[in-house]
Design a protein around this motif. Structure first.
Motif, PDB file in Angstrom:
ATOM      1  N   HIS A 168       0.853  -1.184   0.000  1.00 41.98           N
ATOM      2  CA  HIS A 168       0.000   0.000   0.000  1.00 41.98           C
ATOM      3  C   HIS A 168       0.884   1.227   0.000  1.00 41.98           C
ATOM      4  O   HIS A 168       2.061   1.147   0.320  1.00 41.98           O
ATOM      5  CB  HIS A 168      -0.879   0.046   1.255  1.00 41.98           C
ATOM      6  CG  HIS A 168      -1.898  -1.029   1.293  1.00 41.98           C
ATOM      7  ND1 HIS A 168      -3.151  -0.885   0.758  1.00 41.98           N
ATOM      8  CD2 HIS A 168      -1.821  -2.281   1.778  1.00 41.98           C
ATOM      9  CE1 HIS A 168      -3.815  -2.011   0.931  1.00 41.98           C
ATOM     10  NE2 HIS A 168      -3.037  -2.877   1.549  1.00 41.98           N
ATOM     11  N   GLN A 196       0.540   5.568   1.315  1.00 47.19           N
ATOM     12  CA  GLN A 196      -0.245   6.394   2.213  1.00 47.19           C
ATOM     13  C   GLN A 196      -1.641   6.561   1.600  1.00 47.19           C
ATOM     14  O   GLN A 196      -1.760   6.840   0.402  1.00 47.19           O
ATOM     15  CB  GLN A 196       0.398   7.780   2.363  1.00 47.19           C
ATOM     16  CG  GLN A 196       1.723   7.768   3.083  1.00 47.19           C
ATOM     17  CD  GLN A 196       2.915   7.630   2.145  1.00 47.19           C
ATOM     18  OE1 GLN A 196       2.861   6.935   1.147  1.00 47.19           O
ATOM     19  NE2 GLN A 196       3.999   8.304   2.473  1.00 47.19           N
ATOM     20  N   LYS A 197      -2.682   6.409   2.445  1.00 44.46           N
ATOM     21  CA  LYS A 197      -4.053   6.462   1.937  1.00 44.46           C
ATOM     22  C   LYS A 197      -4.335   7.712   1.120  1.00 44.46           C
ATOM     23  O   LYS A 197      -5.005   7.673   0.107  1.00 44.46           O
ATOM     24  CB  LYS A 197      -5.027   6.486   3.115  1.00 44.46           C
ATOM     25  CG  LYS A 197      -5.337   5.150   3.704  1.00 44.46           C
ATOM     26  CD  LYS A 197      -6.385   5.365   4.781  1.00 44.46           C
ATOM     27  CE  LYS A 197      -6.818   4.062   5.414  1.00 44.46           C
ATOM     28  NZ  LYS A 197      -7.718   4.325   6.553  1.00 44.46           N
ATOM     29  N   ARG A 198      -3.844   8.836   1.614  1.00 43.56           N
ATOM     30  CA  ARG A 198      -4.214  10.104   0.999  1.00 43.56           C
ATOM     31  C   ARG A 198      -3.086  10.723   0.184  1.00 43.56           C
ATOM     32  O   ARG A 198      -3.044  11.930   0.012  1.00 43.56           O
ATOM     33  CB  ARG A 198      -4.707  11.076   2.078  1.00 43.56           C
ATOM     34  CG  ARG A 198      -6.054  10.652   2.662  1.00 43.56           C
ATOM     35  CD  ARG A 198      -6.487  11.525   3.800  1.00 43.56           C
ATOM     36  NE  ARG A 198      -7.818  11.170   4.266  1.00 43.56           N
ATOM     37  CZ  ARG A 198      -8.070  10.143   5.070  1.00 43.56           C
ATOM     38  NH1 ARG A 198      -7.088   9.381   5.497  1.00 43.56           N
ATOM     39  NH2 ARG A 198      -9.323   9.883   5.437  1.00 43.56           N
ATOM     40  N   TRP A 241      -6.428  10.277  -4.793  1.00 50.26           N
ATOM     41  CA  TRP A 241      -5.761   9.690  -3.626  1.00 50.26           C
ATOM     42  C   TRP A 241      -5.586   8.196  -3.858  1.00 50.26           C
ATOM     43  O   TRP A 241      -6.428   7.548  -4.481  1.00 50.26           O
ATOM     44  CB  TRP A 241      -6.618   9.893  -2.369  1.00 50.26           C
ATOM     45  CG  TRP A 241      -6.618  11.291  -1.873  1.00 50.26           C
ATOM     46  CD1 TRP A 241      -5.833  12.317  -2.333  1.00 50.26           C
ATOM     47  CD2 TRP A 241      -7.446  11.825  -0.838  1.00 50.26           C
ATOM     48  NE1 TRP A 241      -6.126  13.455  -1.621  1.00 50.26           N
ATOM     49  CE2 TRP A 241      -7.100  13.185  -0.705  1.00 50.26           C
ATOM     50  CE3 TRP A 241      -8.423  11.277  -0.005  1.00 50.26           C
ATOM     51  CZ2 TRP A 241      -7.715  14.018   0.225  1.00 50.26           C
ATOM     52  CZ3 TRP A 241      -9.033  12.100   0.924  1.00 50.26           C
ATOM     53  CH2 TRP A 241      -8.684  13.463   1.045  1.00 50.26           C
ATOM     54  N   MET A 282      -6.056   5.787  -1.839  1.00 55.11           N
ATOM     55  CA  MET A 282      -7.158   4.972  -1.308  1.00 55.11           C
ATOM     56  C   MET A 282      -8.368   4.925  -2.233  1.00 55.11           C
ATOM     57  O   MET A 282      -9.200   4.037  -2.100  1.00 55.11           O
ATOM     58  CB  MET A 282      -7.578   5.474   0.081  1.00 55.11           C
ATOM     59  CG  MET A 282      -8.144   6.871   0.084  1.00 55.11           C
ATOM     60  SD  MET A 282      -8.360   7.519   1.761  1.00 55.11           S
ATOM     61  CE  MET A 282     -10.032   7.061   2.086  1.00 55.11           C
ATOM     62  N   LYS A 303      -4.211   0.540  -8.542  1.00 59.35           N
ATOM     63  CA  LYS A 303      -3.135   0.523  -7.545  1.00 59.35           C
ATOM     64  C   LYS A 303      -1.953  -0.282  -8.073  1.00 59.35           C
ATOM     65  O   LYS A 303      -0.804   0.150  -7.973  1.00 59.35           O
ATOM     66  CB  LYS A 303      -3.618  -0.104  -6.231  1.00 59.35           C
ATOM     67  CG  LYS A 303      -4.499   0.828  -5.430  1.00 59.35           C
ATOM     68  CD  LYS A 303      -4.992   0.162  -4.153  1.00 59.35           C
ATOM     69  CE  LYS A 303      -5.947   1.102  -3.439  1.00 59.35           C
ATOM     70  NZ  LYS A 303      -6.836   0.451  -2.499  1.00 59.35           N
ATOM     71  N   GLU A 308      -6.219  14.387   6.577  1.00 60.70           N
ATOM     72  CA  GLU A 308      -6.993  13.499   7.448  1.00 60.70           C
ATOM     73  C   GLU A 308      -7.636  14.355   8.528  1.00 60.70           C
ATOM     74  O   GLU A 308      -6.995  14.677   9.534  1.00 60.70           O
ATOM     75  CB  GLU A 308      -6.079  12.462   8.073  1.00 60.70           C
ATOM     76  CG  GLU A 308      -6.826  11.552   9.020  1.00 60.70           C
ATOM     77  CD  GLU A 308      -6.342  10.130   8.879  1.00 60.70           C
ATOM     78  OE1 GLU A 308      -7.202   9.256   8.777  1.00 60.70           O
ATOM     79  OE2 GLU A 308      -5.130   9.904   8.871  1.00 60.70           O
ATOM     80  N   GLY A 336       0.449  -1.669   6.506  1.00 58.92           N
ATOM     81  CA  GLY A 336       0.108  -1.597   5.083  1.00 58.92           C
ATOM     82  C   GLY A 336       1.294  -1.845   4.172  1.00 58.92           C
ATOM     83  O   GLY A 336       1.152  -1.768   2.958  1.00 58.92           O
TER      84      GLY A 336
END
Ligand SMILES: Nc1ncnc2c1ncn2[C@@H]1O[C@H](COP(=O)(O)OP(=O)(O)OP(=O)(O)O)[C@@H](O)[C@H]1O
Ligand SMILES: [Mg+2]
Lengths: 324, 251
Positions: free
Chosen positions: A98, A100-102, A138, A140, A147, B23, B88
């Motif tokens: 993965h 970073q989500k954002r 993003w 995510m 991805k 966030e 992750g």
């Protein structure tokens, strides 16, 4: 004076060579004793069931895990000792990774570009991977396939000489998977060596120039998919449908013939067609069947061949299916 | 040639800053929570040794409590980020690039310190406006003391992050280590009056020295009088950093 005879020898030096690699985690032996070579410009696949030791082997080769024993050389370098030099020359994609989500797609590409001395143009790369419209998304919010394509982009950003792809298409739908396969062959066609792992036999068969089958941390066979199938599973099957009579009799020279309805193979099919199955072995078998059909003038309504796949090779070598 | 440590450092730091502000929950909690505590307690009890008549005399300094909470929430946030990144595979992916491990962690530390400064500035602005009688402390000196304290406590954060099994446990494990530390810090009850063993134990934690230093800066006795605390914060930083390089897990 010794005569100056030009000595021309062609030695193919492997891009990756692994000798007697071993790695255990506590009491689990993940990689027992693996030796292999990967050559320039090929797609080499390490295939095996879950827990076979694929990721461990690959990450030791990348220099991201420390082996307990064995020697590894990648592009003539030691992955641990020369890690900094090697990182500039190899690209990696980890299993189930993965970001970073954002983080936005362009930001990841931009960060990665700043880390390597020689880099490709980011817009061209994103376009090649079909991500241009996702530049500002993003991480995510990307789909699974997007991805994976981003990870491929990050692995290719510095025009590496070798790329490592660990379970690239796990969890993707068949369509996304096919698209990724196209990208991987594209990478190879540009001259990059690809080392991948998969537990999908179809993927290995479609993509890999050579495969190594690994189980319980040991390699049990290495070769091209075709060679492995020929060597371990030479049997071929032809299934066809015809309403001619005495089909079996005319085919018997080739081998035993079975009729799907259990009827007498030599008899006249009552009330229409019957389906016949003929088994044989070797590359010429299907041709032989076709030749007889042509020579005898048998009218064929349906015709298909059953040729063993790597899946069957795996079953034969290990005694169980890859997903069992 | 720039040092390897700097390769990608500012880019990563800026990127992590942007990501943090995206966030909303974490961002608001970091900035607002200590502020709310400060204002609520300050209103109820008055900020330490208030010039304006205090309603109730409480034995601890609300401003220092809020400052320490800022530091602790920075550490909590660091622990959470590291455990999420580890789970992750983000840490692993970053490590497989030419980024050095020090850069990857250093960027996080700088982001946390930057938000500490912002949070502290909000606190001081609020203090000026809401509690006009508040003692005038040297803003730079106080900020520097909070930053040094946060820096030192963050090094302990890396050790805590190694103990956290999965991201889900980041909050409880962080709280279980950090809040007892706060209780022992001397903010609520003077460390001198602890039993000997407990006192020795309390001195192992950076919060104890941080509170002592901040009290000193607040009272105007200054850094010179608290050089022992400054030295202790640096020594603990070195010790925890050394420990975390040994126990830290990247995946
Ligand atoms: N970090 C680790 N700590 C402990 N054990 C591990 C670790 N990584 C792998 N193992 C164990 O080592 C063995 C080989 O794991 P590895 O990840 O290399 O397999 P794999 O072939 O990649 O499997 P998969 O197809 O599931 O990805 C497994 O039994 C696994 O449980
Ligand atoms: Mg794996």
């Amino acid at each position: 004076m010794p005569p100056s005879t030009p000595l021309v020898t062609f030695v193919v030096i492997p891009v990756i060579s692994v000798f007697n690699l071993g790695k255990r985690y506590g009491r689990t032996v993940a990689v027992d004793d693996v030796s292999l070579e990967v050559f320039e410009g090929e797609i080499f696949g390490l295939i095996g069931p879950n827990g076979a030791g694929k990721t461990t082997t690959m990450e030791c080769v990348e220099g991201n895990r420390v082996p307990d024993k064995g020697t590894i050389s990648v592009l003539g370098l030691d992955p641990r000792r020369d890690a900094n030099t090697l990182r500039q020359r190899i690209g990696v994609q980890h299993q189930e990774a993965h970001l970073q989500k954002r983080i936005k797609v362009w930001e990841a590409v931009d960060l990665w570009r700043s880390l390597y001395t020689r880099v490709v143009d980011s817009d061209t790369l994103l376009a090649r991977l079909g991500l241009e419209s996702k530049r500002d998304s993003w991480f995510m919010n990307l789909s699974g396939g997007q991805k994976q394509r981003l990870f491929i982009a990050l692995a290719l950003i510095h025009e590496p000489e070798v790329v490592f792809l660990d379970e690239l298409t796990t969890g993707l739908d068949p369509q996304a998977r096919r698209a990724i396969w196209g990208l991987v062959t594209g990478i190879r066609d540009r001259g990059t060596t690809v080392f991948l792992t998969t537990h999908l036999m179809e993927e290995a068969e479609r993509l890999c120039d050579r495969v190594a089958i690994i189980e319980h941390g040991r390699l049990i066979e290495v070769g091209t998919p075709d060679d492995l199938v020929q060597k371990h599973c030479p049997e071929r099957t032809v299934v066809f449908t015809s309403d001619d009579s005495n089909v079996g009799g005319r085919m018997q020279a080739l081998g035993p013939v079975e009729r799907a309805d259990g009827g007498e193979v030599g008899a006249v099919a009552e009330g229409g067609a019957a389906t016949y199955t003929i088994r044989g072995a070797g590359d010429d078998f299907v041709t032989d069947v076709i030749n007889i059909i042509a020579r005898e003038g048998i009218r064929v309504r349906g015709f298909r061949t059953e040729i063993p796949t790597l899946e069957d090779v795996f079953l034969k070598l290990t005694g169980h299916g890859i997903r069992d | 040639m720039q040092p390897r440590f700097l390769q990608g450092f500012w880019k990563l730091t800026w990127l992590e800053t942007k990501i943090f502000t995206r966030e909303p929950m974490g961002f608001v909690a970091t900035l607002v929570m200590p502020l709310v505590v400060f204002i609520a307690l300050g209103r109820a009890f008055g900020v330490a040794k208030p010039v304006a008549a205090p309603q109730v005399d409480i034995p601890f300094n609300v401003a220092i409590l809020a400052a320490v909470l800022i530091a602790l929430s920075a550490v909590q946030s660091l622990v959470a980020i590291i455990s999420i990144y580890r789970e992750g595979g983000i840490l692993k992916r970053l490590r497989a690039t030419p980024l050095s491990p020090v850069t990857i962690m250093g960027a996080q530390v700088v982001v946390k310190l930057a938000f500490t400064v912002i949070s502290l500035s909000l606190l001081m602005l609020a203090g000026r406006r809401l509690f006009p009688g508040i003692r005038q402390v040297n803003v730079f000196s106080f900020t520097a003391a909070v930053l040094l304290s946060t820096f030192s406590i963050l090094s302990l954060g890396f050790v805590i992050a190694s103990l956290v099994p999965t991201a889900r446990f980041a909050q409880p494990v962080g709280a279980a280590v950090l809040y007892p530390m706060l209780a022992l810090s001397g903010l609520f009850y003077p460390v001198d009056r602890f039993p000997r063993a407990l006192r020795a134990f309390a001195y192992l934690f950076p919060t104890t020295h941080a509170v002592s230093l901040l009290n000193g800066v607040w009272d105007g006795s200054g850094w010179g009088a608290h050089w022992v605390n400054v030295a202790a914060l640096l020594v603990l930083f070195a010790g925890y950093t050394a420990l975390s390089t040994r126990v830290f897990r990247w995946e």
